[in-house]
Write a protein that holds these residues in place. Structure first.
Motif, short mmCIF file in Angstrom:
data_model
loop_
_atom_site.label_atom_id
_atom_site.label_comp_id
_atom_site.label_asym_id
_atom_site.label_seq_id
_atom_site.Cartn_x
_atom_site.Cartn_y
_atom_site.Cartn_z
N PHE A 7 0.85 -1.19 0.00
CA PHE A 7 0.00 0.00 0.00
C PHE A 7 0.88 1.24 0.00
CE2 PHE A 7 0.26 -1.82 4.23
CZ PHE A 7 0.72 -0.77 5.01
N GLU A 8 0.32 2.32 -0.50
CA GLU A 8 1.06 3.58 -0.56
C GLU A 8 0.75 4.42 0.66
OE1 GLU A 8 1.21 5.88 -4.13
OE2 GLU A 8 0.97 4.08 -5.37
N GLU A 13 3.69 8.62 8.73
CA GLU A 13 3.19 7.54 9.57
C GLU A 13 1.81 7.12 9.10
OE1 GLU A 13 1.53 7.15 14.05
OE2 GLU A 13 3.50 8.07 13.88
N THR A 14 1.59 5.84 9.12
CA THR A 14 0.27 5.33 8.75
C THR A 14 -0.07 4.15 9.64
OG1 THR A 14 -0.72 5.59 6.57
CG2 THR A 14 0.06 3.48 7.03
N SER A 33 10.05 -0.31 3.33
CA SER A 33 9.45 0.72 2.48
C SER A 33 10.50 1.21 1.48
CB SER A 33 8.93 1.90 3.32
OG SER A 33 10.01 2.55 3.95
N VAL A 34 9.99 1.72 0.39
CA VAL A 34 10.86 2.27 -0.65
C VAL A 34 10.41 3.71 -0.90
CG1 VAL A 34 11.64 2.04 -3.03
CG2 VAL A 34 11.12 -0.01 -1.68
#
Length: 174
Positions: A7-8, A13-14, A33-34
């Motif tokens: 997911f994007e 922060e998510t 993450s990238v």
């Protein structure tokens, strides 16, 4: 693998919520993450230990033969945080009443004689200690009046096991 999802994230922060499968196990959680400018970021692995408070487990053999008596062992687990013993009612259901017979044993002196019953439900009541497990055994056999029996092989049977518990304070577990 329990979760494998991409997911994007727009912010730094998510938060995501996932339902943990009911079982007794430990999950090792890691993520990466990238970022287009900053590259790859790795999270330190975390461990999540899950334990369902009350559950039953039973296994059946791959196959049985005509008129073979089968012992169905049901394991009842009590991991309720209160650590109280539970009064448990374990029910084995013969869904299509003619699929199998319950085998109950009559003891007469030193002789134990099987008694075949066409009941649709058999119930056993047990007390399971806090943070403990109890094994309950039911005995069944294929119904000798079944048309399938002429081949001497049983194709399939549906067995349902239910357990309901109470800790005495009014709280129930299923």
């Amino acid at each position: 693998t329990w979760i494998f999802e991409s997911f994007e994230v727009e912010d730094s922060e998510t938060r995501k919520s996932f339902k943990v499968p009911d079982t007794i196990t430990s999950w090792h959680i890691s993520a990466f993450s990238v970022h287009p400018q900053n590259g790859l970021a790795l999270m330190d692995p975390q461990e999540l230990t899950v334990k369902n408070e009350f559950f039953v487990k039973f296994t059946l053999p791959y196959s049985i033969r005509y008129k073979e008596v089968l012992r169905v062992d049901v394991l009842v687990f009590n991991y309720v945080k209160s650590n109280k013993p539970l009064d448990v009612k374990v029910t084995l259901k013969n869904l299509k009443s003619k699929q199998f017979q319950f085998v109950e044993h009559e003891k007469n002196g030193n002789i134990c004689k099987p008694n075949y019953s066409n009941k649709t439900i058999l119930i056993q009541n047990v007390k399971v200690t806090g943070m403990g497990m109890k094994k309950i055994s039911f005995y069944i056999r294929s119904n000798p009046n079944d048309a399938e029996d002429k081949s001497n092989k049983i194709k399939s049977r549906i067995i349902q096991v239910y357990a309901e518990a109470s800790d005495g304070s009014g709280k129930t577990y299923k």
